[in-house]
Scaffold this active site. Structure first.
Site, PDB file in Angstrom:
ATOM      1  N   LYS A 151       0.834  -1.198   0.000  1.00 49.49           N
ATOM      2  CA  LYS A 151       0.000   0.000   0.000  1.00 49.49           C
ATOM      3  C   LYS A 151       0.874   1.256   0.000  1.00 49.49           C
ATOM      4  O   LYS A 151       1.977   1.259   0.568  1.00 49.49           O
ATOM      5  CB  LYS A 151      -0.898  -0.035   1.242  1.00 49.49           C
ATOM      6  CG  LYS A 151      -1.972   1.033   1.316  1.00 49.49           C
ATOM      7  CD  LYS A 151      -2.815   0.787   2.558  1.00 49.49           C
ATOM      8  CE  LYS A 151      -3.889   1.830   2.771  1.00 49.49           C
ATOM      9  NZ  LYS A 151      -4.699   1.536   3.967  1.00 49.49           N
ATOM     10  N   SER A 226      -9.396   1.557   2.869  1.00 49.71           N
ATOM     11  CA  SER A 226      -8.441   2.393   2.174  1.00 49.71           C
ATOM     12  C   SER A 226      -7.363   1.620   1.411  1.00 49.71           C
ATOM     13  O   SER A 226      -6.626   2.188   0.612  1.00 49.71           O
ATOM     14  CB  SER A 226      -7.774   3.355   3.157  1.00 49.71           C
ATOM     15  OG  SER A 226      -7.050   2.670   4.165  1.00 49.71           O
ATOM     16  N   SER A 227      -7.251   0.289   1.648  1.00 51.31           N
ATOM     17  CA  SER A 227      -6.257  -0.501   0.906  1.00 51.31           C
ATOM     18  C   SER A 227      -6.845  -0.963  -0.424  1.00 51.31           C
ATOM     19  O   SER A 227      -6.697  -2.126  -0.834  1.00 51.31           O
ATOM     20  CB  SER A 227      -5.799  -1.699   1.746  1.00 51.31           C
ATOM     21  OG  SER A 227      -5.386  -1.306   3.037  1.00 51.31           O
ATOM     22  N   ILE A 247      -7.620   0.669   9.792  1.00 49.70           N
ATOM     23  CA  ILE A 247      -8.019   1.411  10.995  1.00 49.70           C
ATOM     24  C   ILE A 247      -9.534   1.387  11.200  1.00 49.70           C
ATOM     25  O   ILE A 247     -10.039   1.836  12.221  1.00 49.70           O
ATOM     26  CB  ILE A 247      -7.513   2.870  10.954  1.00 49.70           C
ATOM     27  CG1 ILE A 247      -7.600   3.508  12.347  1.00 49.70           C
ATOM     28  CG2 ILE A 247      -8.274   3.691   9.911  1.00 49.70           C
ATOM     29  CD1 ILE A 247      -6.964   4.869  12.452  1.00 49.70           C
ATOM     30  N   GLY A 248     -10.259   0.851  10.212  1.00 49.24           N
ATOM     31  CA  GLY A 248     -11.717   0.808  10.357  1.00 49.24           C
ATOM     32  C   GLY A 248     -12.350  -0.183   9.407  1.00 49.24           C
ATOM     33  O   GLY A 248     -13.547  -0.141   9.142  1.00 49.24           O
ATOM     34  N   GLY A 249     -11.499  -1.069   8.859  1.00 46.79           N
ATOM     35  CA  GLY A 249     -11.964  -2.012   7.845  1.00 46.79           C
ATOM     36  C   GLY A 249     -11.159  -1.887   6.568  1.00 46.79           C
ATOM     37  O   GLY A 249     -11.498  -2.471   5.542  1.00 46.79           O
ATOM     38  N   SER A 250     -10.065  -1.131   6.610  1.00 43.89           N
ATOM     39  CA  SER A 250      -9.330  -0.751   5.401  1.00 43.89           C
ATOM     40  C   SER A 250      -8.614  -1.890   4.694  1.00 43.89           C
ATOM     41  O   SER A 250      -8.191  -1.739   3.551  1.00 43.89           O
ATOM     42  CB  SER A 250      -8.312   0.339   5.729  1.00 43.89           C
ATOM     43  OG  SER A 250      -8.968   1.508   6.147  1.00 43.89           O
TER      44      SER A 250
END
Length: 587
Positions: A151, A226-227, A247-250
Site C-alpha cells: 500500500k 483504504s487498501s 483502521i476501520g476495515g481498510s
C-alpha cells in the site's frame, strides 16, 4: 479662529489620506492573498504533475524491462505461474523448478495490464529489478522469490508516502518500513505501491494525485478502501500477496469488495514502524498493518514470515510471539458466536444470505453456532469511535487537506467536519426528534475539549473492551461470525455512509483480530430482495445504503471472522475453515 480652521482642514486631509492609505493597504493585502492562493494552487498542480510523471516513467521503464525479458525468454509460461497458489509458488521456487526471474516478470507483466484497466498502482518500485539480481542471498526465506505489492502508505526508501494528500508529496521516505525490511529478508520482492483514498479515513479509493481505482469485477464500482489498490490488484490477478493497513476495515472492506481474503491482526502483533497514518497520536481506534491475498493459507504464510526474530530485533516493541502453526492447523470443533446485524447497520440481503449459508455449513461440519448480541454498538460508534478518532473535531485532518484539491469521494465527509461546532450542536438539537443516528454523530464530531475529557475517553474505551471480553466469555465462544460491508459500492457513496463502518471499526476499537473471506456472489434474487430492504432505522443513511449497493449481481459476497486479542492464529484458522467448507460445497 484661522488656526483652528487650519487644524480642522489638516485633520480632514489627514483623515482622507489615512482612508486612502488604508484602502491601498487592504487592496494590496487582498491582491497578495489572491496571488498567494493562485501560486499555492499552481504549486499543488505542479507537485501532482511531478508525481504522475514519476508514476508514468516507472510504468514505462517496467514495460521495457518486461518486453526485453520476454524476448530473451520466450519459453516463460506466465499463465501457469499466475495460476499457482502462494503455497505452490513458494514450494516450486524453493525446489528450483521455477526461477525467481520468470515469476517476477510474469507478475510484473500482469500488474501492468491490470493497472491499465483498474488504475491501482501509484508507482513501480524500480529498485525491485536490482533486488531480483541479488535474490539468491535470501534463498532460505519463507517468501523467497515472491513479488509483493505494498500500500502507498507503507514506507519504502526514496519513495513518497502521500496518503493521497498534496502536503505529503516530495517527501520521500528515508528508509524502509520494518515490514518491508523483514519481507526482503524473507526473500520477497516488493515491486509496486498501490492506491488509496485521500487522507485514508474513507473506504473508497480515489485521490487527486492518482485518481480513482475501480473494481476488478465491475469498473462501475469502487474497489473499496483504504487498501483499495491492493484489493483491485490482487483481485485482478496482478499480485499474489500484498500488505495493507486497517483502521476501520481498510483491509477487510477491499477484500470484501474485490473477492479476496484480508486479515487485520491484533494491533501490536506486527510492527507499525514506517506505516504512515494521516495523523499521529490518536490512541482510541487502533490501526494495524496486515496481509491481503487470494486465499487464507497465503495470509497465514505471510504472518508466519513476518513474525520472526528479524522483526522482533528491528522493533523491540513487538512482542516476540512466533506464528503458532499448531493453532492454525488445529481441527478442534469451535463454538462460534453469530450475528446478522449489530443493531446499528443492517447489511443488504446478499450479505445476510452469505452469513446464513456459512452458518449452516459450519453446523453441518460439527461446530456449535450460537446467537451473539454485541454490547451497545450505537454508543460505541459515536462516543468511543467517532469521538476518539476525531477527538480534535477533525481539525488535524482538515489542516492536512489545506492547499490542495479535495477529492469527490471525500467531499461529503469534509463538508460535515467543516460545520462550526456551535452549528453542529444546534443541528443536533433540532434533528433529535427526526433521526436517532445523525444527531449523536454531529455531537461526537465536536470532539473533546480538555485533557480530562481525553483521559475519560481513553478510560471509557478501556472499560468497553473489558466489558466486551466479559460478555464474550459469558457466551463461552471461541470466535465470532459476523457481517462484512458489501457488496462493492457505486461511486461517491462511501463518503456519505461512514456510519456503515460500525460493522468493521468496532474491532479496531476492541483491538480484536478480524478477517474477511469471500463466500458467494450476488444473485438476481438478492437484487430483487434488495428492493424491499428498509433498514433498521429507515432514515437517510438506510436509503443511501440501498442505492450504494444496487446493481451488484455477480459481485463477491464476504463474511467476517473475529477472535479475541492475540488469538490471530485462531482467527485465521476459523477463516480457513469457512473458506474450505465453501470450497467443498461448490465442488
Amino acid at each position: 479662529m484661522e488656526t483652528l480652521k487650519d487644524l480642522v482642514e489638516g485633520v480632514k486631509v489627514e483623515s482622507q489620506t489615512a482612508v486612502l492609505l488604508t484602502s491601498v493597504v487592504c487592496g494590496v493585502g487582498a491582491l497578495l492573498m489572491v496571488v498567494q492562493t493562485v501560486s499555492g494552487h499552481r504549486a499543488a498542480k505542479d507537485k501532482i504533475q511531478r508525481a504522475r510523471n514519476r508514476r508514468t516513467e516507472s510504468l514505462q521503464r517496467a514495460e521495457q524491462e518486461v518486453l526485453r525479458y520476454k524476448q530473451l525468454h520466450p519459453s516463460c509460461d506466465s499463465a501457469a505461474i499466475l495460476s499457482l497458489s502462494l503455497s505452490e509458488l513458494t514450494k516450486q521456487l524453493r525446489e528450483g523448478s521455477l526461477c525467481p526471474e520468470d515469476v517476477f516478470y510474469s507478475y510484473m507483466q500482469k500488474t501492468l495490464a491490470v493497472h491499465k484497466e483498474l488504475n491501482c498502482c501509484t508507482e513501480i518500485l524500480l529498485e525491485s529489478f536490482d533486488q531480483l539480481r541479488t535474490i539468491g542471498s535470501n534463498k532460505d526465506g519463507l517468501l523467497y522469490g515472491v513479488p509483493i505489492s505494498i500500500k502507498e502508505n507503507v514506507s519504502y526508501k526514496n519513495c513518497d508516502c502521500t496518503c493521497g494528500v498534496i502536503i505529503n508529496l516530495s517527501q520521500p521516505a528515508k528508509k524502509d518500513s520494518v515490514i518491508v525490511e523483514v519481507l526482503k529478508k524473507q526473500g520477497a520482492i516488493p515491486f509496486t505501491k498501490t492506491n488509496l483514498p485521500q487522507a485514508l479515513l474513507n473506504y473508497d479509493c480515489s485521490n487527486p494525485i492518482f485518481g480513482q481505482t475501480v473494481n476488478p469485477y465491475n469498473p462501475q464500482k469502487t474497489s473499496g478502501g483504504s487498501s483499495g489498490g491492493e484489493g483491485a490488484l490482487i483481485g485482478g490477478g496482478g499480485s499474489i500477496l500484498g500488505i495493507g493497513s486497517d483502521i476501520g476495515g481498510s483491509i477487510r472492506i477491499p477484500a470484501s469488495f474485490c473477492g479476496i481474503c484480508g486479515f487485520k491482526p491484533t494491533t501490536g502483533r506486527l510492527s507499525s514502524q514506517g506505516i504512515v497514518p494521516i495523523y499521529r497520536g490518536q490512541k482510541c481506534v487502533l490501526s494495524s498493518p496486515g496481509p491481503l491475498a487470494r486465499d487464507v493459507d497465503s495470509l497465514a504464510l505471510c504472518m508466519q514470515a513476518l513474525l520472526c526474530d528479524h522483526m522482533f530485533s528491528l522493533d523491540p516493541t513487538v512482542p516476540p510471539l512466533p506464528f503458532n502453526l499448531q493453532t492454525y492447523q488445529s481441527s478442534k470443533p469451535l463454538r462460534i458466536g453469530y450475528l446478522e446485524h449489530d443493531g446499528y447497520t443492517q447489511p443488504p440481503p446478499c450479505m445476510i444470505r452469505g452469513l446464513r449459508e456459512v452458518k449452516a455449513l459450519l453446523e453441518q461440519a460439527g461446530h456449535t453456532v450460537v446467537p451473539y448480541e454485541p454490547l451497545r454498538v450505537n454508543h460505541a460508534v459515536t462516543e468511543l469511535i467517532i469521538k476518539g478518532l476525531l477527538a480534535d473535531g477533525a481539525a488535524t485532518m482538515l489542516q492536512k487537506l489545506k492547499g490542495g484539491p479535495l477529492d469527490p469521494c471525500l467531499k461529503p465527509q469534509i463538508r460535515l467536519y467543516s460545520i462550526p461546532h456551535w452549528l453542529k450542536r444546534i443541528l443536533k438539537f433540532l434533528l433529535k426528534p427526526f433521526s436517532p443516528r445523525i444527531p449523536p454523530t454531529l455531537g461526537a464530531l465536536c470532539g473533546v475539549s480538555s485533557a480530562p475529557e481525553v483521559w475519560k475517553q481513553h478510560a471509557d474505551v478501556e472499560d468497553y473492551i473489558s466489558e466486551t471480553i466479559a460478555h464474550w466469555r459469558k457466551y463461552n465462544i471461541d470466535v465470532l461470525l459476523c457481517p462484512m460491508i458489501g457488496p462493492a459500492f457505486n461511486f461517491l457513496y462511501c463518503g456519505r455512509l461512514t456510519c456503515l463502518s460500525s460493522l468493521t471499526m468496532i474491532y479496531n476499537l476492541l483491538n480484536f483480530p478480524a478477517g474477511a473471506v469471500p463466500v458467494s456472489t450476488v444473485t438476481a434474487q438478492d437484487e430483487e430482495d434488495l428492493k424491499h430492504l428498509k433498514g433498521l432505522y429507515q432514515d437517510t443513511w438506510d436509503k443511501l445504503h440501498k442505492l450504494a449497493v444496487s446493481g451488484a449481481e455477480g459481485l463477491p459476497v464476504a463474511v467476517q471472522c473475529v477472535a479475541l486479542p492475540w488469538q490471530d492464529e485462531l482467527c485465521l484458522r476459523f477463516m480457513k475453515e469457512v473458506e474450505q467448507l465453501v470450497k467443498h460445497k461448490k465442488n
